[in-house]
Design an enzyme around this catalytic site. Structure first.
Site, PDB file in Angstrom:
ATOM      1  N   LYS A 175      -3.960  11.682   1.500  1.00 20.05           N
ATOM      2  CA  LYS A 175      -3.856  11.055   2.500  1.00 20.05           C
ATOM      3  C   LYS A 175      -3.190  12.232   3.552  1.00 20.05           C
ATOM      4  O   LYS A 175      -3.791  12.123   4.783  1.00 20.05           O
ATOM      5  CB  LYS A 175      -2.833  10.011   2.528  1.00 20.05           C
ATOM      6  CG  LYS A 175      -3.341   8.820   1.708  1.00 20.05           C
ATOM      7  CD  LYS A 175      -2.438   7.490   1.546  1.00 20.05           C
ATOM      8  CE  LYS A 175      -3.163   6.468   0.751  1.00 20.05           C
ATOM      9  NZ  LYS A 175      -2.241   5.269   0.196  1.00 20.05           N
ATOM     10  N   ASP A 180      -1.202   0.469   7.224  1.00 19.19           N
ATOM     11  CA  ASP A 180      -1.667  -0.089   6.012  1.00 19.19           C
ATOM     12  C   ASP A 180      -2.116  -1.543   6.207  1.00 19.19           C
ATOM     13  O   ASP A 180      -2.648  -2.099   5.372  1.00 19.19           O
ATOM     14  CB  ASP A 180      -0.572  -0.002   4.944  1.00 19.19           C
ATOM     15  CG  ASP A 180      -0.804   1.103   3.766  1.00 19.19           C
ATOM     16  OD1 ASP A 180      -2.003   1.509   3.826  1.00 19.19           O
ATOM     17  OD2 ASP A 180       0.153   1.582   3.126  1.00 19.19           O
ATOM     18  N   GLN A 224       4.329   4.225   0.305  1.00 21.32           N
ATOM     19  CA  GLN A 224       3.355   4.245  -0.861  1.00 21.32           C
ATOM     20  C   GLN A 224       3.967   3.107  -1.873  1.00 21.32           C
ATOM     21  O   GLN A 224       4.872   3.326  -2.229  1.00 21.32           O
ATOM     22  CB  GLN A 224       3.520   5.832  -1.372  1.00 21.32           C
ATOM     23  CG  GLN A 224       2.392   5.609  -2.496  1.00 21.32           C
ATOM     24  CD  GLN A 224       0.796   5.558  -2.139  1.00 21.32           C
ATOM     25  OE1 GLN A 224       0.510   6.074  -0.921  1.00 21.32           O
ATOM     26  NE2 GLN A 224       0.115   4.561  -2.742  1.00 21.32           N
TER      27      GLN A 224
END
Ligand code: NAD
Length: 281
Positions: free
Chosen positions: A53, A120, A97
């Site tokens: 990412k 997200d 994460q």
């Protein structure tokens, strides 16, 4: 019939070229889009994901910071870091994460992220916005799947879509996105008897379970479009999806490979959300 491949690497490359131009335009106006990635603990897979990412941000000219903390970090300390990132004007997207260490309440951590920076799309505000059709960030993986369907020119209106899996990050949002496009949507899950009876009716199948060879050729209607979200390992340790690719490609009209399908598109949609957040700010 041999299905055509929906190439997530090629589509990502094409979309990211467009993003790089938008990033350059923003930079010329004095804003560099910024993503903060927060990693707690040393989960091996998570380390690979966050590295990919961060690299993807750099490739399109975005700013990114990777904050790594030991698994001993307290939840209060993590919440304080998220609050600080919420206030940081150089950061337009915050990604914590998952999975988090077991002593942390992942949902509470996600709810601490400002919805304006929830790239997200996991905050309840983002999920609610998708549910009622209001603007908000969409979860990257199902959004990437939808972009792949758009890319092949699929008109979803009135089509029967079967989503296998009902997780909050893939299955459920995928079903809502397909519904928003006026597909008739069936959600199958671990308690669904006779999965095949459903998938055989589908014009589009999205498999998001995490079981190798869950979807085999005898379960697919000839000409259907098959999107494989799953990420599994075969006995040789090779990455594979939920779909028996070799068999299903002889029946489907379009199919996504694993690797090189949904995976890269997930990161591409993360970049899209971060860019959109920066453009709004
Ligand atoms: P999850 O474990 O949260 O959900 C799995 C779902 O599958 C559940 O809703 C469960 O009801 C359903 N299920 C389990 N067994 C089933 C069966 N026999 N028949 C039908 N349904 C069944 O997983 P998730 O987070 O939604 O991820 C699903 C898969 O997608 C995993 O392999 C994951 O690694 C992968 N994934 C890939 C990406 C990507 O970028 N490519 C992103 C997210 C997840």
């Amino acid at each position: 019939m041999t299905a055509q491949l929906i190439d997530g690497v090629a589509l990502s490359r094409q979309l990211r070229e467009g993003f790089a131009q938008r990033v350059a335009a923003l930079k010329a106006r004095g804003t560099t889009p910024g993503l903060a990635v927060v990693l707690v603990g040393d989960d091996a897979a998570s380390q690979v994901y966050v590295r990919n990412k961060v690299k993807a941000c750099g490739d399109v000219g975005m700013h990114s910071v990777l904050e790594r903390y030991p698994a001993t970090l307290t939840e209060a300390e993590l919440l304080a870091r998220v609050e600080a990132l919420n206030q940081d004007p150089a950061i337009h997207g915050i990604l914590v994460q998952l999975p988090l260490p077991p002593h942390m309440d992942a949902q509470r951590v996600i709810e601490t992220i400002s919805p304006a920076k929830d790239v997200d799309g996991f905050h309840v505000a983002s999920a609610g916005a998708l549910m009622v059709g209001q603007p908000g960030f969409w979860p990257c993986t199902p959004h990437g799947c939808l972009r792949m369907l758009d890319h092949i020119g699929m008109d979803l209106r009135g089509k029967h879509a079967v989503v296998i899996g009902r997780s909050n990050i893939v299955g459920k949002p995928m079903a809502l996105m397909l519904l928003q496009r006026s597909a008739t949507v069936t959600i199958c899950h671990s308690a669904t008897p006779n999965l095949k009876a459903h998938t055989l009716q589908a014009d589009v199948v999205v498999a998001a379970v995490g079981k190798r060879n869950l979807l085999t050729a005898d379960m697919v209607k000839p000409g259907a479009v098959v999107i494989d979200v799953g990420m599994n390992r075969d006995p040789e340790g090779k990455l594979c999806g939920d779909v028996d690719f070799e068999g299903v490609k002889e029946v489907a009209s379009w199919i996504t490979p694993v690797p090189g399908g949904v995976g890269p598109m997930t990161i591409t949609m993360l970049l899209a959300n971060t860019l959109e957040s920066a453009e709004k700010a």
